[in-house]
Write a protein that holds these residues in place. Structure first.
Motif, PDB file in Angstrom:
ATOM      1  N   ASP A  97       0.815  -1.219   0.000  1.00 11.47           N
ATOM      2  CA  ASP A  97       0.000   0.000   0.000  1.00 11.47           C
ATOM      3  C   ASP A  97       0.845   1.265   0.000  1.00 11.47           C
ATOM      4  O   ASP A  97       0.298   2.365   0.083  1.00 11.47           O
ATOM      5  CB  ASP A  97      -0.915   0.019   1.238  1.00 11.47           C
ATOM      6  CG  ASP A  97      -1.800  -1.213   1.314  1.00 11.47           C
ATOM      7  OD1 ASP A  97      -2.161  -1.751   0.251  1.00 11.47           O
ATOM      8  OD2 ASP A  97      -2.113  -1.639   2.445  1.00 11.47           O
ATOM      9  N   VAL A 134      -3.483  12.298  -3.512  1.00  7.77           N
ATOM     10  CA  VAL A 134      -2.715  11.164  -2.988  1.00  7.77           C
ATOM     11  C   VAL A 134      -1.874  11.672  -1.822  1.00  7.77           C
ATOM     12  O   VAL A 134      -1.067  12.596  -1.986  1.00  7.77           O
ATOM     13  CB  VAL A 134      -1.829  10.532  -4.074  1.00  7.77           C
ATOM     14  CG1 VAL A 134      -0.960   9.434  -3.477  1.00  7.77           C
ATOM     15  CG2 VAL A 134      -2.687   9.963  -5.197  1.00  7.77           C
ATOM     16  N   LEU A 154      -0.889   5.452 -11.106  1.00 10.40           N
ATOM     17  CA  LEU A 154      -1.087   4.734  -9.841  1.00 10.40           C
ATOM     18  C   LEU A 154      -2.548   4.804  -9.402  1.00 10.40           C
ATOM     19  O   LEU A 154      -3.122   3.807  -8.944  1.00 10.40           O
ATOM     20  CB  LEU A 154      -0.193   5.325  -8.753  1.00 10.40           C
ATOM     21  CG  LEU A 154       1.283   4.932  -8.792  1.00 10.40           C
ATOM     22  CD1 LEU A 154       2.083   5.786  -7.802  1.00 10.40           C
ATOM     23  CD2 LEU A 154       1.468   3.454  -8.477  1.00 10.40           C
ATOM     24  N   GLN A 155      -3.162   5.973  -9.546  1.00 12.03           N
ATOM     25  CA  GLN A 155      -4.563   6.109  -9.170  1.00 12.03           C
ATOM     26  C   GLN A 155      -5.454   5.220 -10.047  1.00 12.03           C
ATOM     27  O   GLN A 155      -6.425   4.631  -9.566  1.00 12.03           O
ATOM     28  CB  GLN A 155      -4.995   7.576  -9.296  1.00 12.03           C
ATOM     29  CG  GLN A 155      -4.349   8.492  -8.259  1.00 12.03           C
ATOM     30  CD  GLN A 155      -4.641   9.947  -8.530  1.00 12.03           C
ATOM     31  OE1 GLN A 155      -4.360  10.453  -9.618  1.00 12.03           O
ATOM     32  NE2 GLN A 155      -5.216  10.637  -7.552  1.00 12.03           N
ATOM     33  N   HIS A 156      -5.108   5.135 -11.318  1.00 12.46           N
ATOM     34  CA  HIS A 156      -5.916   4.381 -12.282  1.00 12.46           C
ATOM     35  C   HIS A 156      -5.797   2.872 -12.068  1.00 12.46           C
ATOM     36  O   HIS A 156      -6.772   2.141 -12.278  1.00 12.46           O
ATOM     37  CB  HIS A 156      -5.464   4.741 -13.698  1.00 12.46           C
ATOM     38  CG  HIS A 156      -6.297   4.149 -14.783  1.00 12.46           C
ATOM     39  ND1 HIS A 156      -7.611   4.525 -15.018  1.00 12.46           N
ATOM     40  CD2 HIS A 156      -6.029   3.196 -15.721  1.00 12.46           C
ATOM     41  CE1 HIS A 156      -8.096   3.839 -16.036  1.00 12.46           C
ATOM     42  NE2 HIS A 156      -7.155   3.023 -16.484  1.00 12.46           N
ATOM     43  N   GLY A 199      -5.276   2.640  -7.208  1.00 18.24           N
ATOM     44  CA  GLY A 199      -6.248   3.404  -6.430  1.00 18.24           C
ATOM     45  C   GLY A 199      -7.688   2.985  -6.627  1.00 18.24           C
ATOM     46  O   GLY A 199      -8.550   3.288  -5.795  1.00 18.24           O
ATOM     47  N   LYS A 200      -7.984   2.294  -7.721  1.00 21.38           N
ATOM     48  CA  LYS A 200      -9.352   1.818  -7.942  1.00 21.38           C
ATOM     49  C   LYS A 200      -9.729   0.713  -6.963  1.00 21.38           C
ATOM     50  O   LYS A 200     -10.914   0.495  -6.690  1.00 21.38           O
ATOM     51  CB  LYS A 200      -9.491   1.286  -9.369  1.00 21.38           C
ATOM     52  CG  LYS A 200      -9.599   2.370 -10.424  1.00 21.38           C
ATOM     53  CD  LYS A 200      -9.819   1.755 -11.797  1.00 21.38           C
ATOM     54  CE  LYS A 200     -10.084   2.817 -12.842  1.00 21.38           C
ATOM     55  NZ  LYS A 200     -10.311   2.223 -14.182  1.00 21.38           N
ATOM     56  N   LYS A 203      -7.815   0.023  -3.824  1.00 20.31           N
ATOM     57  CA  LYS A 203      -7.475   0.234  -2.420  1.00 20.31           C
ATOM     58  C   LYS A 203      -6.769   1.574  -2.264  1.00 20.31           C
ATOM     59  O   LYS A 203      -6.173   2.093  -3.221  1.00 20.31           O
ATOM     60  CB  LYS A 203      -6.559  -0.885  -1.920  1.00 20.31           C
ATOM     61  CG  LYS A 203      -5.222  -0.979  -2.658  1.00 20.31           C
ATOM     62  CD  LYS A 203      -4.361  -2.124  -2.112  1.00 20.31           C
ATOM     63  CE  LYS A 203      -3.041  -2.218  -2.856  1.00 20.31           C
ATOM     64  NZ  LYS A 203      -2.210  -3.328  -2.332  1.00 20.31           N
ATOM     65  N   PRO A 204      -6.806   2.140  -1.061  1.00 25.40           N
ATOM     66  CA  PRO A 204      -6.048   3.375  -0.821  1.00 25.40           C
ATOM     67  C   PRO A 204      -4.551   3.077  -0.770  1.00 25.40           C
ATOM     68  O   PRO A 204      -4.141   1.970  -0.425  1.00 25.40           O
ATOM     69  CB  PRO A 204      -6.571   3.852   0.534  1.00 25.40           C
ATOM     70  CG  PRO A 204      -7.070   2.622   1.201  1.00 25.40           C
ATOM     71  CD  PRO A 204      -7.565   1.706   0.120  1.00 25.40           C
ATOM     72  N   PHE A 205      -3.763   4.071  -1.106  1.00 20.53           N
ATOM     73  CA  PHE A 205      -2.308   3.921  -1.023  1.00 20.53           C
ATOM     74  C   PHE A 205      -1.693   5.262  -0.665  1.00 20.53           C
ATOM     75  O   PHE A 205      -2.311   6.312  -0.818  1.00 20.53           O
ATOM     76  CB  PHE A 205      -1.730   3.386  -2.336  1.00 20.53           C
ATOM     77  CG  PHE A 205      -1.854   4.331  -3.514  1.00 20.53           C
ATOM     78  CD1 PHE A 205      -0.842   5.244  -3.799  1.00 20.53           C
ATOM     79  CD2 PHE A 205      -2.981   4.309  -4.329  1.00 20.53           C
ATOM     80  CE1 PHE A 205      -0.943   6.123  -4.874  1.00 20.53           C
ATOM     81  CE2 PHE A 205      -3.097   5.173  -5.410  1.00 20.53           C
ATOM     82  CZ  PHE A 205      -2.073   6.084  -5.682  1.00 20.53           C
ATOM     83  N   THR A 206      -0.458   5.206  -0.172  1.00 20.71           N
ATOM     84  CA  THR A 206       0.290   6.421   0.133  1.00 20.71           C
ATOM     85  C   THR A 206       1.622   6.385  -0.607  1.00 20.71           C
ATOM     86  O   THR A 206       2.037   5.339  -1.125  1.00 20.71           O
ATOM     87  CB  THR A 206       0.547   6.567   1.649  1.00 20.71           C
ATOM     88  OG1 THR A 206       1.246   5.405   2.113  1.00 20.71           O
ATOM     89  CG2 THR A 206      -0.752   6.735   2.402  1.00 20.71           C
TER      90      THR A 206
END
Length: 284
Positions: A58, A88, A126-128, A131-132, A134-137
């Protein structure tokens, strides 16, 4: 933007439709171009498809080339990144530990993040993909130092700072108890008049450049940062490998068993055929 990103994956230059041979495996890192996504997006997609289909943590350590240069070789930020797909957040436990344990100076050139596109190009991918689901940092890092700094006494302070950064970041990640995936945003050769050559590249000179690039990337696939550095030094960096610092840093942080070049390509940057080369690479 979602439609544009989908188009990169669906493009004929994009990744194969069949599942990756590494589907479901734990992915440790990727190297991706930082060339204009409108042109190189399908090449980005090769690495991000691997990420999409793999088992991922994550937290993503984003390493990008700082094109304006850095005095200390490294610049971090603890500010969130915004794109049309949302915000993000940075990973506070890792960054706070790093600041509190000798890493505060790595934020001294934080302002360089303001006008640098290297990491911003990667966030929407990364969002595409991640992120679809799960959340990530992220842990954002800009890099800029030449291959010569590993051997030239004039770069002793920069070399020592990079070495300190590597140790401090590794310790901060370990202290957080989190696993990370590394994302290196880096281009390879820059050839032609725009980049200081006397003549425009020909088809033959580009083909030769491609052969040299792939020989150089063999050291990246084999997880050999020192040999990668020696390769560039042996040719006096005459092909301007601007992504050296990012790829070297990634290899020094990486804990993987193998790497694989997934796709290689180039972009033309002016009417004189000046050329930038780049590749997508995955590490498991």
């Amino acid at each position: 933007m979602e439609r544009q990103l989908d188009g990169f994956f669906d493009s004929k230059e994009g990744p194969e439709k069949k599942p990756s041979d590494n589907q479901g495996k734990r992915i440790k890192g990727i190297v991706v171009p930082n060339y204009e996504p409108k042109e190189a997006g399908p090449i980005y997609a090769w690495a991000y498809k691997e990420l999409w289909e793999a088992d991922t943590p994550d937290v993503f350590v984003l390493l990008g080339t700082c094109h304006s240069g850095l005095e200390s070789g490294i610049a971090m930020t603890d500010k969130a990144f915004e794109t049309p797909l949302g915000t993000v957040e940075v990973n506070k436990p890792i960054l706070d530990h790093l600041r509190a344990n000798g890493g505060a100076t790595f934020f001294d050139e934080e302002i360089c993040h303001q006008n640098e596109h290297s990491l911003e190009f990667q966030i929407p991918f990364l969002q595409h993909t991640i992120g679809k689901n799960k959340p990530f940092t992220i842990v954002p890092v800009l890099c800029s130092f030449p291959a010569t700094c590993l051997s030239d006494p004039d770069y002793k302070d920069v070399f020592e700072n990079i070495d300190k950064f590597l140790g401090t970041l590794k310790a901060a990640i370990a202290a957080s108890g989190q696993e990370v995936c590394l994302v290196g945003s880096a281009n390879l050769a820059h050839i032609g008049i725009r980049y200081g050559d006397q003549k425009p590249p020909t088809d033959f000179s580009f083909h030769r450049c491609m052969q040299i690039d792939l020989a150089m990337l063999k050291h990246v696939e084999d997880l050999q940062p020192e040999e990668f550095t020696k390769f560039i030094l042996n040719e006096n960096d005459k092909r301007n490998i601007m992504g050296f610092s990012t790829i070297f840093t990634l290899l020094k942080l990486l804990q993987a068993e193998k790497g694989e070049v997934l796709r290689y390509d180039r972009g033309i940057t002016d009417q004189f055929n000046s050329t930038v080369t780049y590749a997508s690479i995955a590490f498991y």
